[in-house]
Scaffold this motif. Structure first.
Motif, PDB file in Angstrom:
ATOM      1  N   ASP A  52       0.457  -1.067  -0.017  1.00  0.00           N
ATOM      2  CA  ASP A  52      -0.174  -0.098  -0.307  1.00  0.00           C
ATOM      3  C   ASP A  52       0.787   1.067  -0.164  1.00  0.00           C
ATOM      4  N   ASP A  53       2.135   1.410   0.546  1.00  0.00           N
ATOM      5  CA  ASP A  53       3.329   2.188   0.960  1.00  0.00           C
ATOM      6  C   ASP A  53       3.365   2.973  -1.217  1.00  0.00           C
ATOM      7  N   ILE A  54       3.823   1.620  -1.469  1.00  0.00           N
ATOM      8  CA  ILE A  54       4.939   1.593  -2.758  1.00  0.00           C
ATOM      9  C   ILE A  54       4.408   3.056  -3.122  1.00  0.00           C
ATOM     10  N   VAL A  62      11.144   8.562  -2.283  1.00  0.00           N
ATOM     11  CA  VAL A  62      11.554   7.954  -1.999  1.00  0.00           C
ATOM     12  C   VAL A  62      12.531   6.539  -2.462  1.00  0.00           C
ATOM     13  N   ALA A  63      11.902   6.019  -3.006  1.00  0.00           N
ATOM     14  CA  ALA A  63      11.845   5.240  -4.479  1.00  0.00           C
ATOM     15  C   ALA A  63      11.596   5.640  -5.286  1.00  0.00           C
ATOM     16  N   ASP A  64      12.881   5.702  -6.682  1.00  0.00           N
ATOM     17  CA  ASP A  64      12.570   5.297  -8.556  1.00  0.00           C
ATOM     18  C   ASP A  64      11.347   5.042  -9.315  1.00  0.00           C
ATOM     19  N   CYS A  65      11.686   3.447  -8.491  1.00  0.00           N
ATOM     20  CA  CYS A  65      10.789   2.277  -9.575  1.00  0.00           C
ATOM     21  C   CYS A  65       9.957   1.606  -8.342  1.00  0.00           C
ATOM     22  N   GLY A  66       8.890   1.089  -8.729  1.00  0.00           N
ATOM     23  CA  GLY A  66       8.136  -0.294  -8.613  1.00  0.00           C
ATOM     24  C   GLY A  66       7.671  -1.119  -8.140  1.00  0.00           C
ATOM     25  N   ILE A  67       7.331  -2.108  -8.081  1.00  0.00           N
ATOM     26  CA  ILE A  67       6.518  -3.151  -8.318  1.00  0.00           C
ATOM     27  C   ILE A  67       5.863  -3.492  -7.480  1.00  0.00           C
ATOM     28  N   VAL A  68       3.949  -3.014  -7.825  1.00  0.00           N
ATOM     29  CA  VAL A  68       2.962  -3.088  -7.371  1.00  0.00           C
ATOM     30  C   VAL A  68       1.978  -3.518  -8.045  1.00  0.00           C
ATOM     31  N   GLY A  69       0.682  -3.751  -7.229  1.00  0.00           N
ATOM     32  CA  GLY A  69      -0.164  -4.294  -7.563  1.00  0.00           C
ATOM     33  C   GLY A  69      -1.039  -2.961  -8.409  1.00  0.00           C
ATOM     34  N   GLU A  70      -1.298  -3.335  -9.290  1.00  0.00           N
ATOM     35  CA  GLU A  70      -2.576  -1.626 -10.292  1.00  0.00           C
ATOM     36  C   GLU A  70      -3.734  -2.296  -9.568  1.00  0.00           C
ATOM     37  N   ASN A  71      -4.238  -2.846  -8.532  1.00  0.00           N
ATOM     38  CA  ASN A  71      -5.356  -2.545  -7.835  1.00  0.00           C
ATOM     39  C   ASN A  71      -5.121  -1.336  -7.179  1.00  0.00           C
TER      40      ASN A  71
END
Ligand code: ATP
Ligand code: MG
Length: 284
Positions: A52-54, A62-71
């Motif tokens: 949820d925080d990504i 804080v992060a440049d990129c990420g992997i997270v659910g589209e939802n």
């Protein structure tokens, strides 16, 4: 300079996220038990976070990129870019009601109470369908809401549907389909953008290879035209003469989805000694 990527700390997306980074040639073996890890062989630092925080972390830089659910991306509605679908973490956000509830269509939800952790996405969906319902926001154990009298329906993530079934619920509407996505901030500097581009290139190569198989077979020369028509290949199949007169070896790449159909057609056209080999990376 290192690119910072946020991935889920533990949960449904953790393993596949680590796996795809590994397949991209990124070695994190020393840091998997920590909250952050540095790759040895690629300018990447990994932050392990709650899913949820990504989006917020990526938006804030804080992060440049990420992997997270589209939802999560659509629910949190932060200003970030979705660059690529990852092909894992597939699920759908669905509305379910108790098994014995009569349900014809979405209008039946008018005036009803729906428990969900996705009020933003569900609110937009109901609005688009012109259905006025009351949303009850809950953060977990959504499935028990109808049986304890908290709500008439729920809206939650489903993959097989077994959790719904086990809780006496039936799925009645699909609100959205989701899978893990690769996201980035909107304001990366030049150096970070260059690393991001390299990482995305590798992710695409790994993803592409997963859908494809390398096929090697022997074919009688008089059947080569027919066989080449069946095999699309990346450009066209490679054909090499065999020591045995009148025969050739044919090499090609085929799509996993059409795999069995193609193999049957090849056999029907006289192909022999068919070898199917997984592809590790695919650069096209
Ligand atoms: P966290 O502790 O990181 O907040 P979580 O419990 O909120 O984790 P998980 O249940 O691990 O989240 O799910 C992470 C993501 O996996 C979801 O946001 C969704 O994109 C995806 N997913 C795939 N299938 C399912 C499913 N059947 N149920 C829930 N999520 C699913
Ligand atoms: Mg979560």
């Amino acid at each position: 300079m290192k690119l910072k990527i946020a991935i889920q700390k533990s949960g449904r997306l953790y393993e596949d996220s680590v796996k795809i980074l590994k397949e991209c040639g990124i070695d994190l073996s020393n840091g998997l038990n920590k909250l952050r890890a540095e790759a040895f062989n690629f300018p990447l630092e990994v932050l392990f976070l709650r899913d949820d925080d990504i989006p917020q972390y990526v938006k804030d830089g804080v992060a440049d990129c990420g992997i997270v659910g589209e939802n999560i991306v659509y629910e949190t509605n932060k200003k970030i870019k979705v660059l690529e679908k990852m092909g894992f973490g597939k699920c759908r956000l669905s509305i379910a009601v108790q098994k014995n509830t009569e349900y014809k269509n979405i209008k039946d939800l008018k005036g009803k109470k729906i428990a969900t952790s996705y009020p933003v996405i569900l609110g937009k969906y109901l609005k688009s369908k012109r259905v006025d319902a009351k949303l009850e926001e809950v953060s977990g154990s959504v499935e028990i809401a109808p049986s304890v009298g908290l709500a008439d329906a729920i809206c939650d993530l489903v993959s097989s549907g077994s959790t719904l079934f086990a809780n006496g619920l039936k799925e009645v509407e699909t609100v959205m389909r989701s899978e893990a996505v690769f996201v980035s901030g909107t304001k990366l500097d030049k150096e970070k953008s260059a690393i991001l581009k390299k990482l995305l290139f590798r992710i695409k190569a790994v993803k592409k290879s997963r859908h494809n198989k390398y096929v090697l077979l022997n074919a009688p020369n008089e059947k080569l035209d027919a066989i080449c028509n069946i095999l699309p290949g990346m450009k066209s199949p490679t054909i090499l003469p065999l020591a045995e007169k009148g025969w050739s070896s044919v090499h090609s790449v085929i799509d996993e989805e059409k795999f069995w159909e193609i193999i049957e057609q090849l056999k029907d056209n006289g192909a022999q000694g068919i070898l199917v080999i997984p592809i590790e990376k695919m650069i096209v």
